[in-house]
Design a protein around this motif. Structure first.
Motif, PDB file in Angstrom:
ATOM      1  N   ARG A 356       0.861  -1.184   0.000  1.00 37.80           N
ATOM      2  CA  ARG A 356       0.000   0.000   0.000  1.00 37.80           C
ATOM      3  C   ARG A 356       0.896   1.232   0.000  1.00 37.80           C
ATOM      4  NH1 ARG A 356      -1.030  -3.704   3.650  1.00 37.80           N
ATOM      5  NH2 ARG A 356      -2.976  -4.916   3.562  1.00 37.80           N
ATOM      6  N   ARG A 369      -2.854   2.952   6.308  1.00 37.71           N
ATOM      7  CA  ARG A 369      -2.162   2.018   5.417  1.00 37.71           C
ATOM      8  C   ARG A 369      -0.861   1.509   6.040  1.00 37.71           C
ATOM      9  NH1 ARG A 369      -2.567   4.686  -0.687  1.00 37.71           N
ATOM     10  NH2 ARG A 369      -4.545   3.687  -1.276  1.00 37.71           N
ATOM     11  N   ARG A 372      -1.278  -1.395   8.453  1.00 35.85           N
ATOM     12  CA  ARG A 372      -1.482  -2.697   7.816  1.00 35.85           C
ATOM     13  C   ARG A 372      -0.198  -3.192   7.151  1.00 35.85           C
ATOM     14  NH1 ARG A 372      -7.765  -2.959   5.975  1.00 35.85           N
ATOM     15  NH2 ARG A 372      -8.587  -1.508   7.525  1.00 35.85           N
ATOM     16  N   GLY A 401     -15.387  -4.457   4.589  1.00 32.88           N
ATOM     17  CA  GLY A 401     -14.309  -3.538   4.271  1.00 32.88           C
ATOM     18  C   GLY A 401     -14.214  -2.428   5.292  1.00 32.88           C
ATOM     19  N   ASP A 405      -8.818   1.936   2.504  1.00 33.93           N
ATOM     20  CA  ASP A 405      -8.977   1.188   1.249  1.00 33.93           C
ATOM     21  C   ASP A 405     -10.182   0.257   1.266  1.00 33.93           C
ATOM     22  OD1 ASP A 405      -6.559   2.115  -0.166  1.00 33.93           O
ATOM     23  OD2 ASP A 405      -5.514   1.133   1.484  1.00 33.93           O
ATOM     24  N   ASN A 406     -10.996   0.339   2.318  1.00 32.80           N
ATOM     25  CA  ASN A 406     -12.163  -0.535   2.420  1.00 32.80           C
ATOM     26  C   ASN A 406     -11.756  -2.006   2.255  1.00 32.80           C
ATOM     27  OD1 ASN A 406     -14.978  -0.705   2.911  1.00 32.80           O
ATOM     28  ND2 ASN A 406     -15.348  -1.117   0.738  1.00 32.80           N
ATOM     29  N   GLU A 407     -10.696  -2.373   2.942  1.00 36.58           N
ATOM     30  CA  GLU A 407     -10.104  -3.701   2.831  1.00 36.58           C
ATOM     31  C   GLU A 407     -10.562  -4.570   4.004  1.00 36.58           C
ATOM     32  OE1 GLU A 407      -5.565  -5.568   2.541  1.00 36.58           O
ATOM     33  OE2 GLU A 407      -5.927  -3.566   3.347  1.00 36.58           O
ATOM     34  N   LYS A 408     -10.853  -5.833   3.713  1.00 38.41           N
ATOM     35  CA  LYS A 408     -11.317  -6.736   4.765  1.00 38.41           C
ATOM     36  C   LYS A 408     -10.185  -7.067   5.746  1.00 38.41           C
ATOM     37  CE  LYS A 408     -12.895  -9.880   1.960  1.00 38.41           C
ATOM     38  NZ  LYS A 408     -13.553 -11.128   1.482  1.00 38.41           N
ATOM     39  N   ASP A 411      -8.315 -10.432   5.446  1.00 40.82           N
ATOM     40  CA  ASP A 411      -7.261 -10.573   4.443  1.00 40.82           C
ATOM     41  C   ASP A 411      -5.897 -10.249   5.046  1.00 40.82           C
ATOM     42  OD1 ASP A 411      -8.960 -11.426   2.473  1.00 40.82           O
ATOM     43  OD2 ASP A 411      -9.185  -9.451   1.530  1.00 40.82           O
ATOM     44  N   VAL A 412      -5.865  -9.267   5.943  1.00 43.95           N
ATOM     45  CA  VAL A 412      -4.610  -8.941   6.623  1.00 43.95           C
ATOM     46  C   VAL A 412      -4.191 -10.109   7.519  1.00 43.95           C
ATOM     47  CG1 VAL A 412      -3.468  -7.363   8.226  1.00 43.95           C
ATOM     48  CG2 VAL A 412      -5.105  -6.478   6.557  1.00 43.95           C
ATOM     49  N   CYS A 415      -2.793 -12.851   5.398  1.00 36.58           N
ATOM     50  CA  CYS A 415      -1.434 -12.516   4.939  1.00 36.58           C
ATOM     51  C   CYS A 415      -0.428 -12.709   6.063  1.00 36.58           C
ATOM     52  CB  CYS A 415      -1.390 -11.083   4.423  1.00 36.58           C
ATOM     53  SG  CYS A 415      -2.093 -10.856   2.769  1.00 36.58           S
ATOM     54  N   PRO A 423      -4.555 -13.880   0.201  1.00 33.12           N
ATOM     55  CA  PRO A 423      -4.521 -13.246  -1.121  1.00 33.12           C
ATOM     56  C   PRO A 423      -3.227 -13.560  -1.856  1.00 33.12           C
ATOM     57  CG  PRO A 423      -5.332 -11.704   0.535  1.00 33.12           C
ATOM     58  CD  PRO A 423      -4.856 -12.919   1.276  1.00 33.12           C
TER      59      PRO A 423
END
Length: 461
Positions: A356, A369, A372, A401, A405-408, A411-412, A415, A423
């Protein structure tokens, strides 16, 4: 002509009889083989469950005799629960499990057979089939740090988090496994440091700490993960002190939104202390702080927390952007205050273009960002050192989200774990592959913690 026709009819009858025998044999083989495979699969599942249960139970007891007895009893219970009586007409029997202690590891071997009658093949004189299976679990000495999120969004789930976490700790050997415990919100608190040389851990102390948790503040996940890696690396490699199996267990109900830093102040004398800079999860707003790095939810106060000072010239309370010129280029929260930007201590980039984009400016986007980015970078660094990261996420908010970034959030967490369902941008099969477990509700917490414990037992090298 009549005689020849009779001979032909006799030959046909013989051929039909032979064909029927072959057909019965083929059908019988197909049916009995299919049933045998089903029974064998069930046996495999039962012995796998038994060996894993035994590996967990072997942690209980002050001596090997008691640990062995507990392991065998657990194996018996789980085998019986997973292979019901008369399954597909068979009779299953588990042999006495083998429990072998050797140089810091325990090897548990479970064998079982099933006696099952044949159907059509019995007509051909085939004896009853007796499929057998073997399952083995190697339970190694373990170095592990448990990291628990105690942010404010968990206040309604706190009791369940406490119960599930204490149950999880009971699945490990307090005399042999080396375990540390910490929790985080704005800052991270090390409740029980990992023992650098001696084995074991003080389970009662950890349980008492967990029972006294309060839940408030933001989600500074990088602070929790930073100290988890530091704790594991505090165990020296000399004299084989460090275990081969090193694991971080990381629990959270949300995505990272805060991190610690020595900021670049417009007036350098305003604040010479590192603290946590925070955002919320709604996608906008002015970053706030600073908060103590080693407390759950306390501001540093004074000029280090501008929002606590009313500026009459501005006609409002001050904000961090009023007083701070920029973010640091590199994560420096735990560097010496005399030289927080020491280039030799740079491990995790704050200002970066991947995954990001983050610049130095104090904005919601950059802080959110960077939070994350940092936690994912810390997990990758841990995996570079052979550390497994297992993550557990709670609640529906992880599926939605959030942030700039409206990110779930999940997902973090995927990762961080380098799980197989992570992802594509972050999964690396060449690094230790961990596990992410999603608990939709608090009732799923204990099963998820148990799943992670079982996954740890399965790891062997």
């Amino acid at each position: 002509m009549v005689m020849q026709r009779s001979r032909q009819q006799g030959n046909v009858i013989i051929m039909v009889a032979l064909s029927m025998a072959v057909l019965i044999g083929v059908v019988g083989l197909a049916i009995d083989t299919g049933v045998t495979y089903m029974v064998k699969d069930k046996l495999n599942a039962a012995t796998d469950a038994a060996s894993l249960a035994a590996a967990r139970a072997v942690s209980q007891g002050a001596d090997q005799a008691t640990q062995t007895a507990n392991a065998k009893a657990a194996a018996g219970r789980f085998f019986a629960a997973n292979f019901p009586p008369n399954y597909m007409g068979s009779t299953g029997k588990m042999d006495d499990p083998s429990v072998v202690f050797n140089s810091g590891k325990v090897t548990i071997t479970v064998t079982a057979q099933a006696s099952m009658p044949v159907s059509f093949l019995k007509l051909l004189g085939v004896s009853p089939l007796k499929p057998g299976v073997v399952s083995q679990t190697v339970r190694k000495d373990l170095d592990m740090v448990v990291v628990l999120d105690t942010s404010g969004s968990l206040s309604g789930s706190g009791a369940n988090v406490i119960t599930s976490a204490t149950t999880f700790l009971k699945q490990f050997n307090a005399d042999q496994d080396r375990v540390g415990l910490l929790h985080f919100s704005y800052g991270a608190v090390i409740d029980d440091p990992i023992r650098p040389t001696a084995r074991g851990f003080d389970r009662d102390s950890m349980i008492n700490h967990i029972k006294n948790y309060s839940f408030s503040g933001s989600t500074a996940s990088p602070e929790g993960l930073y100290w988890a890696r530091q704790q594991l690396n505090s165990v020296p490699t000399a004299n084989l002190n460090r275990s081969n199996l090193r694991v971080i267990i990381f629990f959270s109900d949300g995505a990272p939104n805060s991190f610690g830093a020595y900021l670049n102040w417009k007036t350098a004398s305003d604040c010479k202390t590192a603290g946590t800079i925070a955002t919320d999860d709604d996608g906008s707003g002015t970053p706030a702080g600073l908060y103590y790095l080693d407390r759950v939810s306390d501001t540093l106060g004074g000029k280090c927390t501008p929002s606590e000072t009313y500026d009459y010239a501005l006609g409002r309370y001050q904000t961090l952007p009023d007083k701070v010129s920029s973010l640091p280029d590199w994560y420096n929260a735990h560097n010496p205050s005399t030289n927080p930007n020491d280039p030799t201590l740079r491990e995790y980039a704050v200002v970066t273009s991947s995954p990001r984009v983050v610049t130095n400016t104090i904005t919601y986007a950059n802080v959110n960002r960077a939070s994350r980015n940092l936690v994912e970078a810390m997990a990758r660094k841990s995996q570079d050192e052979g550390i497994y990261v297992f993550t557990l996420g709670l609640g529906a908010s992880l599926k939605a989200g959030t942030g700039y970034d409206n990110e779930k959030g999940e997902d973090v967490l995927k990762c961080m774990a380098n799980s197989t369902d992570a992802p594509a941008r972050c999964f690396n099969a060449a690094k230790p592959v961990g596990l992410y477990c999603y608990a939709a509700t608090t009732s799923d917490l204990t099963p998820c913690f148990s799943k992670l414990a079982s996954a740890i037992m399965r790891i062997s090298k």
